[in-house]
Write an enzyme that holds these catalytic residues in place. Structure first.
Site, short mmCIF file in Angstrom:
data_model
loop_
_atom_site.label_atom_id
_atom_site.label_comp_id
_atom_site.label_asym_id
_atom_site.label_seq_id
_atom_site.Cartn_x
_atom_site.Cartn_y
_atom_site.Cartn_z
N GLU A 80 -43.17 -3.35 31.83
CA GLU A 80 -42.19 -2.45 32.45
C GLU A 80 -42.56 -2.06 33.89
O GLU A 80 -42.12 -1.02 34.38
CB GLU A 80 -42.04 -1.18 31.60
N HIS A 169 -36.00 6.13 24.44
CA HIS A 169 -37.17 5.44 25.01
C HIS A 169 -38.20 6.42 25.59
O HIS A 169 -39.30 6.51 25.08
CB HIS A 169 -36.67 4.45 26.07
ZN LIG Z 1 -41.55 2.42 28.15
#
Ligand SMILES: [Zn+2]
Length: 239
Positions: A80, A169
């Site tokens: 990410e 998330h």
């Molecule tokens: Zn994350």
């Protein structure tokens, strides 16, 4: 150890921040901290893919403006990392980014209740904490910001705010220094917890006004060194 372009002081701050946020329960085995390079502003530095509590200076990687490792660095970066790169691209004044799965903010990303500043330590939230809905960019998704288009969409949702919640998330918080991003991450988690507690009492909740938020954020900036010194000492002691 790969040569990175940032100062030793900034590298130490990233290491300390990773450890501090793990101790404070903002990060667990997941999540990451980055800082814009203080020598090559188009680049940023963060750990290789590793649990934040374990990060040392030799784990830091330098990433280019597209969030890719510099040539020759074959280590595995965080999936990410595009969160960081695209925010640095969109917000030239941002110097540090923290992405976490901070537990108490999760309810605010999946309901209509807005995360708002309930006390002075969370005053930076006066700028708003918009919710990023990944389905609007990628209907078929695994919730992770795994490429540049998703990072760009997230940075767009953050806009000029200090914090963006990510539905189902976590959250991403920005600062004009590593200590400020750490401060905001810790107090976003705490503000969320306190707001949830306040909803169980007789309402309506009296939040900070925008003006109070603006003034209080400025005051907190002036005292940032105090908690940072304490957290850093604790964070580095357990190396
Ligand atoms: Zn994350």
């Amino acid at each position: 150890m790969k040569k990175i372009s940032i100062s030793k002081a900034l590298a130490d701050d990233i290491v300390a921040a990773s450890r501090i946020l793990a101790q404070q329960g903002v990060l667990d085995a997941y999540g990451h901290v980055s800082a814009r390079s203080d020598r090559e502003p188009s680049r940023f530095v963060m750990s290789r893919s590793l649990a934040p509590a374990l990060v040392t200076r030799k784990d830091l990687m330098e990433l280019d403006a597209d969030s890719e490792p510099l040539p020759g660095d074959k280590r595995k970066g965080f999936l990410e990392r595009y969160i960081h790169g695209e925010i640095y691209r969109a917000r030239p004044e941002v110097m540090a980014v923290v992405h976490s799965h901070s537990p108490s903010v999760i309810p605010f990303g999946v309901t209509r209740t807005k995360l708002r500043p309930i006390y002075h330590m969370g005053s930076f939230l006066w700028s708003g904490a918009p919710v990023f809905e990944i389905r609007e960019t990628r209907p078929d998704n695994d919730l992770l910001i795994r490429d540049r288009p998703l990072g760009k969409a997230l940075a767009g949702r953050l806009g000029k705010c200090n914090c963006v919640l990510m539905r189902g998330h976590g959250m991403t918080v920005i600062g004009d220094s590593v200590p400020e991003a750490v401060f905001r991450s810790i107090y976003t988690e705490m503000n969320a917890r306190l707001q949830l507690q306040a909803t169980q009492l007789e309402g309506p909740i009296e939040f900070l006004s925008d003006e109070e938020g603006r003034r209080s954020s400025a005051s907190n900036r002036g005292t940032l060194e105090r908690p940072w010194e304490l957290w850093k000492k604790d964070g580095l002691r357990r190396r």
